[in-house]
Design a protein around this motif. Structure first.
Motif, short mmCIF file in Angstrom:
data_model
loop_
_atom_site.label_atom_id
_atom_site.label_comp_id
_atom_site.label_asym_id
_atom_site.label_seq_id
_atom_site.Cartn_x
_atom_site.Cartn_y
_atom_site.Cartn_z
N GLY A 243 60.69 40.68 90.32
CA GLY A 243 60.81 41.98 90.97
C GLY A 243 59.76 42.96 90.47
N LEU A 244 59.49 42.95 89.17
CA LEU A 244 58.42 43.80 88.62
C LEU A 244 57.07 43.38 89.18
N MET A 245 56.83 42.06 89.24
CA MET A 245 55.58 41.58 89.82
C MET A 245 55.44 42.04 91.26
N HIS A 246 56.54 42.00 92.01
CA HIS A 246 56.52 42.39 93.43
C HIS A 246 55.99 43.81 93.57
N GLU A 254 47.73 45.68 89.64
CA GLU A 254 47.20 44.66 88.74
C GLU A 254 45.78 45.00 88.32
N ASP A 255 45.33 44.46 87.20
CA ASP A 255 43.95 44.62 86.74
C ASP A 255 43.14 43.48 87.33
N SER A 256 42.52 43.72 88.45
CA SER A 256 41.87 42.65 89.21
C SER A 256 40.76 41.98 88.42
N ALA A 257 39.99 42.77 87.68
CA ALA A 257 38.88 42.18 86.93
C ALA A 257 39.40 41.25 85.84
N TYR A 258 40.43 41.68 85.12
CA TYR A 258 41.00 40.81 84.08
C TYR A 258 41.63 39.58 84.71
N VAL A 259 42.37 39.76 85.79
CA VAL A 259 43.01 38.62 86.46
C VAL A 259 41.96 37.59 86.87
N GLU A 260 40.86 38.05 87.41
CA GLU A 260 39.80 37.15 87.84
C GLU A 260 39.19 36.41 86.66
N ARG A 261 39.03 37.11 85.56
CA ARG A 261 38.33 36.55 84.40
C ARG A 261 39.23 35.64 83.56
N ILE A 294 64.01 49.40 88.94
CA ILE A 294 63.00 48.33 88.96
C ILE A 294 61.66 48.89 89.42
N GLU A 295 61.68 49.71 90.48
CA GLU A 295 60.43 50.33 90.97
C GLU A 295 59.79 51.17 89.87
N ARG A 296 60.58 52.03 89.22
CA ARG A 296 60.05 52.92 88.19
C ARG A 296 59.52 52.14 86.99
N LEU A 297 60.27 51.12 86.55
CA LEU A 297 59.85 50.33 85.40
C LEU A 297 58.54 49.60 85.69
N ALA A 298 58.41 49.05 86.88
CA ALA A 298 57.18 48.32 87.23
C ALA A 298 55.97 49.25 87.18
N ARG A 299 56.11 50.45 87.72
CA ARG A 299 54.98 51.39 87.72
C ARG A 299 54.66 51.85 86.31
N GLU A 300 55.71 52.16 85.54
CA GLU A 300 55.49 52.62 84.17
C GLU A 300 54.81 51.53 83.34
N TYR A 301 55.23 50.30 83.53
CA TYR A 301 54.63 49.19 82.78
C TYR A 301 53.18 48.97 83.20
N ALA A 302 52.93 48.92 84.49
CA ALA A 302 51.58 48.59 84.96
C ALA A 302 50.58 49.70 84.66
N GLN A 303 51.02 50.95 84.66
CA GLN A 303 50.09 52.06 84.46
C GLN A 303 49.84 52.37 82.99
N ALA A 334 56.19 36.26 80.39
CA ALA A 334 54.90 36.09 79.72
C ALA A 334 53.72 36.30 80.66
N MET A 335 53.94 36.20 81.95
CA MET A 335 52.86 36.42 82.93
C MET A 335 52.58 37.90 83.17
N LEU A 336 53.52 38.78 82.83
CA LEU A 336 53.35 40.20 83.15
C LEU A 336 52.10 40.81 82.51
N PRO A 337 51.84 40.61 81.20
CA PRO A 337 50.62 41.21 80.65
C PRO A 337 49.34 40.57 81.17
N LEU A 338 49.45 39.38 81.76
CA LEU A 338 48.27 38.77 82.39
C LEU A 338 47.93 39.48 83.70
N LEU A 339 48.92 40.03 84.37
CA LEU A 339 48.66 40.76 85.62
C LEU A 339 48.10 42.15 85.35
N THR A 340 48.59 42.80 84.30
CA THR A 340 48.17 44.18 84.03
C THR A 340 46.98 44.27 83.08
N GLY A 341 46.61 43.17 82.45
CA GLY A 341 45.51 43.20 81.49
C GLY A 341 45.85 43.89 80.19
#
Length: 715
Positions: A243-246, A254-261, A294-303, A334-341
């Motif tokens: 849900g957070l990933m969604h 997501e941090d596109s540059a980190y995800v790509e690299r 869930i919406e608020r936590l996802a934004r707070e985590y990603a930003q 464990a995948m969450l910090p890979l999405l946000t860098g």
């Protein structure tokens, strides 16, 4: 004025199963040789001069009048089974070490000849996590004997395998770096209860404005102190992570540059996470966490970590992997910090375990090649420790081959901690099972032993140790002589190997030689770390790669990953499946049960020490319930209740509080002999295994609760 007694201070390391692996300074009276004071090592950057409540009172355990001090043999005609507390020794007779070792060797020889060596099963875990005590001479002995191998899964195997599948290695954010986080998620982590030396770094971060959010189905001590507690339904962590990933991916956070690299499989994960079943409204129905949260936590985590914000760190602990889909849950989180860098910033990332940081030479200590020299001439079969009941009660040990005819227990108390307790105890009660228990006290397991051997505390032996919660290797010096005739694992199994007639000289190795073997490697992380240096300095930080600014940032670049792709693995995508035993599948047994660990015990260790019992008196013998579950059952606070399922039943007293949500009940682990009716909470747990790593599924347990009528008993 009384003359001040001469003392010396010895550096030791707490070897109990805890991520902190604290440096301990032991003050010993020179004249008596008695330890009189313990304190945390103030020079250790994580211990920082203090000890947890458990170990601060450790001398009560070391010098307990109930310590086992001599080898003992069960008296003829005394049946195996629970013994009255304080009267256990009456069932045994004292013998010498020579008598004990001769009898054990003779019995093992006979059993191996009649049933094959695989009919002998060692059973141990992390009663000590020092390299020598956890796995060295003992493994050599059982490998050379040809005994069944034990898959040590009861605690962390699902999480370890899951983390490795994503990153290729068990590394994580250093505890000191949590001070620099702006958002900390304690996901299934009771930091204040069982990782207390991380807490000062979290408090330092909070003083700078960081928020601490706890995700846990139980209101732990940590949850009570947090900025926010999200009481997730047990076993639904995968759904929440998706849900957070969604939200993160839907809003392009997501941090596109980190995800790509640094990742592999992003497109597949993105498509999967964005499916409607992972939208916050759907996830809310599964997890019990509101969609808006869930919406608020996802934004707070990603930003976090962006626009001058400090980064997000996740302290993930092993609670979430003790459910049927626990391995997948760890992979998803464990995948969450890979999405946000988040790994790119000091104070960002994730910590589950740092054990992969330490390049100890375990294979040199354990010598699995000795299995080729055994009577089998091949690796022995493997038995999962989380299915001990099946192994002891099945004619083929549940895996094929001979039945288990000998059980050798050390570093563990399966009579209390193993799941499906009734089958475990039924198996240990067998007259045709020869059982040896190496212990410090008459535990639930020792009550079933044929031979009991006295074991030392960590103050009474020498070892070398890493940690799974920091980056320091340490030496634990022997501070005091072993009490009574206690012998450590190195001496016990080395001597037993000689009694068995094994010709290999490796059974003559002593502690210093084994420590040298553990440290002898060309790996740059151990460069310059020797036994002699550790004896001088006590602890040494291992060498980790640094960036141009001198910061250690795991997984900030592709060089850190040890996966086949060389990047963080996002496939196979994590898929949520409700546990078989969960509210999604509830019928006869409608309540989800949390068999908790006590804050002031270490699993079952310390449960028999009076001062620790007083610290845990608040929850002794209690079943914690929500009012919405108690009221329809006619249960009031303080009522005696029976909690039961098809595997067993336990008698407790109801405590109706706000620590569990509706549909969830909780009780903590204790020894059987210290529990009502002689049954602890593992009478209710199953031997079903996790989806990854073959781990125990303690937290996927369904039960029912009924009020007991005590009037007839009172009359």
């Amino acid at each position: 004025m009384a003359e001040k007694l001469a003392t010396r201070v010895v550096h030791a390391v707490c070897s109990h199963d805890c991520p902190d692996s604290c440096g301990v300074l032991v003050t010993v009276e020179e004249a008596s040789g008695r330890a009189v004071k313990l304190q945390g090592d103030p020079s250790h950057p994580v211990t920082r001069g203090f000890l947890c409540g458990k170990v601060a009172r450790y001398l009560d355990r070391v010098y307990s009048p109930d310590r086992l001090l001599f080898p003992m043999r069960r008296r003829s005609g005394v049946p195996k089974g629970p013994l009255p507390v304080g009267e256990e020794s009456a069932a045994f007779e004292r013998i010498t070490w020579d008598e004990a070792l001769d009898e054990i060797a003779a019995r093992l020889h006979t059993i191996a000849a009649e049933h094959g060596p695989e009919s002998i099963l060692p059973y141990s875990y992390a009663g000590t996590i020092g390299q020598l005590g956890y796995g060295s001479m003992d493994r050599r002995f059982f490998h050379r004997l040809g005994a069944s191998q034990l898959d040590r899964t009861i605690c962390s195997s699902a999480g370890g395998a899951a983390l490795t599948s994503v990153y290729g290695v068990r590394l994580g954010t250093a505890p000191e770096d949590f001070e620099h986080a702006g958002l900390i998620l304690a996901w299934g982590a009771n930091i204040h209860g069982n990782n207390i030396h991380l807490w000062p770094f979290i408090e330092a971060a909070r003083r700078k404005g960081a928020r601490l959010i706890v995700i846990d189905p139980y209101k732990t001590r940590t949850a009570a102190l947090a900025d926010e507690h999200l009481a997730i339904h047990p076993g639904t962590d995968t759904a929440l992570a998706l849900g957070l990933m969604h939200v993160i991916l839907r809003e392009g956070l997501e941090d596109s540059a980190y995800v790509e690299r640094c990742t592999h499989g992003f497109a597949e994960l993105r498509q999967h996470a964005l499916s409607p079943e992972h939208a916050p409204d759907s996830v809310a129905r599964v997890t019990g966490i509101p969609a808006a949260t869930i919406e608020r936590l996802a934004r707070e985590y990603a930003q976090a970590g962006r626009n001058c914000r400090r980064p997000a760190a996740i302290r993930l602990n092993y609670g979430i992997q003790r459910s049927e889909n626990g391995g997948t849950a760890v992979r998803a989180v464990a995948m969450l910090p890979l999405l946000t860098g988040a790994w790119q910033y000091v104070g960002g990332g994730l910590q589950l375990s740092t054990s992969g940081t330490f390049p100890f030479q375990s294979s040199v200590l354990q010598m699995p090649e000795l299995m080729q020299e055994s009577p089998l001439g091949r690796p022995a079969r493997v038995i999962n420790m989380s299915q001990l009941g099946e192994a002891l009660c099945s004619p083929d040990a549940g895996v094929g081959g001979p039945p288990v005819k000998a059980l050798f227990v050390y570093n563990s108390n399966p009579g209390a901690v193993a799941p499906n307790q009734n089958d475990v105890l039924r198996g240990m009660r067998r007259d045709d099972l020869f059982t040896v228990v190496h212990e410090q006290f008459f535990t639930d397991t020792a009550d079933y032993a044929d031979i009991v051997l006295p074991a030392p505390s960590f103050l009474e032996t020498k070892d070398v140790q890493g940690a799974y919660g920091h980056h320091f290797v340490q030496i634990s010096q022997q501070a005091i002589a072993p009490l009574g005739e206690a012998r450590n694992n190195v001496r016990l199994f080395g001597e037993l190997g000689r009694r068995m007639g094994f010709p290999e000289s490796c059974f003559d190795d002593r502690e210093d030689a084994l420590i040298d073997q553990a440290l002898e490697t060309d790996d740059p992380r151990f460069q310059g770390i020797t036994r002699e240096r550790l004896e001088r300095e006590g602890h040494v930080r291992i060498r980790m790669p640094q960036n141009a600014e001198g910061a250690v940032l795991p997984f900030s670049t592709p060089d850190w990953f040890r996966t086949s792709s060389g990047r963080g693995e996002l496939t196979p995508v994590p898929v949520f499946h409700a546990p078989v035993e969960s509210r999604a599948n509830a019928s006869v047994y409608p309540l989800e049960f949390l068999p908790r660990k006590a804050d002031n015990y270490m699993n079952s260790t310390f449960a028999n020490i009076p001062i620790h019992q007083r610290m845990e008196a608040r929850t002794a013998g209690l079943l914690e319930m929500h009012a919405s579950d108690a009221t329809p059952r006619g249960i009031a606070d303080g009522d005696e209740v029976e909690i039961f399922n098809a595997r067993g039943r336990v008698r407790l007293k109801a405590h109706i509080n706000g620590h569990v949500a509706a549909g969830v009940v909780a009780a903590r682990l204790d020894w059987n002999k210290l529990s009502l009716d002689g049954a602890n909470i593992n009478a209710l747990t199953s031997e079903r295994l996790t989806d990854i790593g073959g781990g125990a599924t303690f937290y996927s347990t369904l039960v029912e609760v009924r009020r007991l009528d005590t009037s007839a008993r009172a009359g």
